[in-house]
Write a protein that holds these residues in place. Sequence first.
Motif, PDB file in Angstrom:
ATOM      1  N   ASP A 226       0.799  -1.222   0.000  1.00  0.00           N
ATOM      2  CA  ASP A 226       0.000   0.000   0.000  1.00  0.00           C
ATOM      3  C   ASP A 226       0.832   1.273   0.000  1.00  0.00           C
ATOM      4  N   GLY A 227       2.094   1.171   0.433  1.00  0.00           N
ATOM      5  CA  GLY A 227       2.876   2.386   0.522  1.00  0.00           C
ATOM      6  C   GLY A 227       4.352   2.126   0.699  1.00  0.00           C
ATOM      7  N   VAL A 228       5.103   3.215   0.603  1.00  0.00           N
ATOM      8  CA  VAL A 228       6.545   3.177   0.817  1.00  0.00           C
ATOM      9  C   VAL A 228       6.891   4.216   1.870  1.00  0.00           C
ATOM     10  N   GLY A 229       7.800   3.845   2.768  1.00  0.00           N
ATOM     11  CA  GLY A 229       8.246   4.766   3.800  1.00  0.00           C
ATOM     12  C   GLY A 229       9.651   5.258   3.517  1.00  0.00           C
ATOM     13  N   ILE A 230       9.780   6.567   3.275  1.00  0.00           N
ATOM     14  CA  ILE A 230      11.089   7.199   3.126  1.00  0.00           C
ATOM     15  C   ILE A 230      11.478   7.697   4.521  1.00  0.00           C
ATOM     16  N   GLN A 231      12.570   7.195   5.055  1.00  0.00           N
ATOM     17  CA  GLN A 231      12.860   7.479   6.463  1.00  0.00           C
ATOM     18  C   GLN A 231      13.138   8.961   6.736  1.00  0.00           C
ATOM     19  N   GLY A 232      13.965   9.602   5.949  1.00  0.00           N
ATOM     20  CA  GLY A 232      14.202  11.027   6.143  1.00  0.00           C
ATOM     21  C   GLY A 232      15.187  11.374   7.236  1.00  0.00           C
ATOM     22  N   HIS A 233      16.248  10.578   7.381  1.00  0.00           N
ATOM     23  CA  HIS A 233      17.346  10.938   8.284  1.00  0.00           C
ATOM     24  C   HIS A 233      18.321  11.804   7.490  1.00  0.00           C
ATOM     25  N   TRP A 234      18.127  13.125   7.561  1.00  0.00           N
ATOM     26  CA  TRP A 234      18.859  14.051   6.711  1.00  0.00           C
ATOM     27  C   TRP A 234      19.648  15.069   7.534  1.00  0.00           C
ATOM     28  N   SER A 235      20.345  15.960   6.839  1.00  0.00           N
ATOM     29  CA  SER A 235      21.170  16.975   7.483  1.00  0.00           C
ATOM     30  C   SER A 235      20.744  18.366   7.021  1.00  0.00           C
ATOM     31  N   LYS A 257       0.862   5.073  -1.615  1.00  0.00           N
ATOM     32  CA  LYS A 257       1.069   6.260  -0.819  1.00  0.00           C
ATOM     33  C   LYS A 257       2.526   6.372  -0.381  1.00  0.00           C
ATOM     34  N   VAL A 258       2.951   7.600  -0.151  1.00  0.00           N
ATOM     35  CA  VAL A 258       4.295   7.872   0.336  1.00  0.00           C
ATOM     36  C   VAL A 258       4.188   8.382   1.775  1.00  0.00           C
ATOM     37  N   ALA A 259       4.988   7.789   2.659  1.00  0.00           N
ATOM     38  CA  ALA A 259       5.072   8.275   4.033  1.00  0.00           C
ATOM     39  C   ALA A 259       6.512   8.661   4.332  1.00  0.00           C
ATOM     40  N   PHE A 260       6.694   9.686   5.134  1.00  0.00           N
ATOM     41  CA  PHE A 260       8.015  10.014   5.668  1.00  0.00           C
ATOM     42  C   PHE A 260       8.005   9.521   7.102  1.00  0.00           C
ATOM     43  N   THR A 261       8.742   8.453   7.330  1.00  0.00           N
ATOM     44  CA  THR A 261       8.503   7.614   8.497  1.00  0.00           C
ATOM     45  C   THR A 261       9.423   7.855   9.681  1.00  0.00           C
ATOM     46  N   GLU A 262      10.581   8.484   9.474  1.00  0.00           N
ATOM     47  CA  GLU A 262      11.557   8.610  10.571  1.00  0.00           C
ATOM     48  C   GLU A 262      12.293   9.942  10.450  1.00  0.00           C
ATOM     49  N   LEU A 263      11.559  11.014  10.336  1.00  0.00           N
ATOM     50  CA  LEU A 263      12.145  12.308   9.991  1.00  0.00           C
ATOM     51  C   LEU A 263      12.932  12.926  11.145  1.00  0.00           C
ATOM     52  N   ASP A 264      14.163  13.317  10.861  1.00  0.00           N
ATOM     53  CA  ASP A 264      14.966  14.163  11.740  1.00  0.00           C
ATOM     54  C   ASP A 264      16.066  14.804  10.906  1.00  0.00           C
ATOM     55  N   LEU A 265      16.545  15.962  11.339  1.00  0.00           N
ATOM     56  CA  LEU A 265      17.578  16.699  10.614  1.00  0.00           C
ATOM     57  C   LEU A 265      18.758  16.966  11.547  1.00  0.00           C
ATOM     58  N   THR A 266      19.859  16.264  11.320  1.00  0.00           N
ATOM     59  CA  THR A 266      21.026  16.496  12.157  1.00  0.00           C
ATOM     60  C   THR A 266      21.604  17.883  11.909  1.00  0.00           C
ATOM     61  N   VAL A 267      22.126  18.502  12.976  1.00  0.00           N
ATOM     62  CA  VAL A 267      22.763  19.811  12.860  1.00  0.00           C
ATOM     63  C   VAL A 267      24.282  19.691  13.023  1.00  0.00           C
ATOM     64  N   LEU A 268      24.774  18.472  13.215  1.00  0.00           N
ATOM     65  CA  LEU A 268      26.182  18.264  13.554  1.00  0.00           C
ATOM     66  C   LEU A 268      27.048  17.974  12.328  1.00  0.00           C
ATOM     67  N   PRO A 269      28.363  18.176  12.453  1.00  0.00           N
ATOM     68  CA  PRO A 269      29.279  17.919  11.328  1.00  0.00           C
ATOM     69  C   PRO A 269      29.248  16.466  10.885  1.00  0.00           C
ATOM     70  N   ASN A 270      29.464  16.277   9.592  1.00  0.00           N
ATOM     71  CA  ASN A 270      29.456  14.938   9.000  1.00  0.00           C
ATOM     72  C   ASN A 270      30.625  14.847   8.020  1.00  0.00           C
ATOM     73  N   PRO A 271      31.850  14.711   8.529  1.00  0.00           N
ATOM     74  CA  PRO A 271      33.019  14.745   7.649  1.00  0.00           C
ATOM     75  C   PRO A 271      33.175  13.526   6.757  1.00  0.00           C
ATOM     76  N   TRP A 272      32.367  12.486   7.007  1.00  0.00           N
ATOM     77  CA  TRP A 272      32.507  11.247   6.218  1.00  0.00           C
ATOM     78  C   TRP A 272      31.498  11.187   5.084  1.00  0.00           C
ATOM     79  N   ASP A 273      30.703  12.236   4.889  1.00  0.00           N
ATOM     80  CA  ASP A 273      29.619  12.215   3.912  1.00  0.00           C
ATOM     81  C   ASP A 273      28.673  11.053   4.190  1.00  0.00           C
ATOM     82  N   LEU A 274      28.470  10.802   5.466  1.00  0.00           N
ATOM     83  CA  LEU A 274      27.590   9.713   5.891  1.00  0.00           C
ATOM     84  C   LEU A 274      26.140  10.115   5.674  1.00  0.00           C
TER      85      LEU A 274
END
Length: 372
Positions: A226-235, A257-274
């Motif tokens: 019925d749907g796909v969940g895009i987690q949304g762990h972004w920066s 349907k599209v759901a955004f299932t785990e949304l959060d936006l990190t504010v911290l440095p990410n030197p590994w392009d993780l």
Amino acid sequence: MNYYKTTKPFLSTLLLCALSLNTSFSQSPKSLKSVYQEDFLIGTALGVEHILEKNEKANLLIKREFNAITPENIMKSQLIHPSEKSYNFEIADKYVDYGYKNKMYVVGHTLVWHSQLPAFVGKIKSPDSLRIFMTEHINTVAGRYAGKMNSWDVVNEALNEDGTLRKSVFLNLLGEGYIKEAFDLAAKADPKAALYYNDYNIEQPAKRKGAIEIIKKLQASGSKIDGVGIQGHWSINSLNLKDIEESIIAFSQLGIKVAFTELDLTVLPNPWDLRGADVNQRFAEKPELNPYKDALPDSVQTTLANRYADLFKLFLKHRDKISRVTFWGVDDRHSWLNGFPIRNRTNYPLLFDRELEPKKAYQAVINLKISK
């Protein structure tokens, strides 16, 4: 919207709770779920402390702001199915009851995932034994909550970054057909629930292509999805709205349907392009990678608010395609990002701070609706 139905008079109780909390926030007439009620569900992930209602202020905030809930950990197989012949449903039952009494959309997370598996699964070497585990697990867990879950994250994170299937124990022993088997088992065990495939980074083109292939194969075989969940762990420093929009459109064109299932936006440095949420990734602690140990500068608060506003503008543009937006945590203190991918960091990825007060980001998301 398909919320739980209940006849219990909880509104008066909530009103009394609201009056008992003498904060300006509790007196506000607006909330996330109220201003977005005509657009999509607004959800949050609950930890055990929330399910057991240990903090009155957090409990009021959850009931006030959200109309959908996801269990952060307690329904993952390691915890709910700790040994071959035993299950632990105590907290999961309370989670479902919490959703029921508060008339919330209740998500089951997750039935099949390569991570956080029970120890005994690691000892399985034969396809027949693994198939028995998967079958009994889905039948037992989804069957127990049949008719009580609004949706299930049936298969979680089955893809590599290049869109190929992850070489998990399920793929290695059962082949790619395990995904169809899992969806068919879930559909039979809980026929009324919506069934979702859930993953991180599937807004990115290569991995998106792999997710589309999974969905098309399920549809072609007659399996329910019925749907796909895009987690949304972004920066806040690398938010690609173009990829996200293209993914919303591409997935919705499949008739789901599209759901955004785990949304959060990190504010911290990410030197590994993780990017993403592979919980096995860990890095050494360094002071320069934990720059906001004591407080978040106002300039970064503003950037976070702007990024959330950008995201929700996009979500509103495609409100007809989106079923739910769920934040992965209630407040900054509760966020898993405080320990990922470096332990003991202090992150600020959500709309509520460690005192459960709304941040600039909260107001930015609210203002998109009330300013019109």
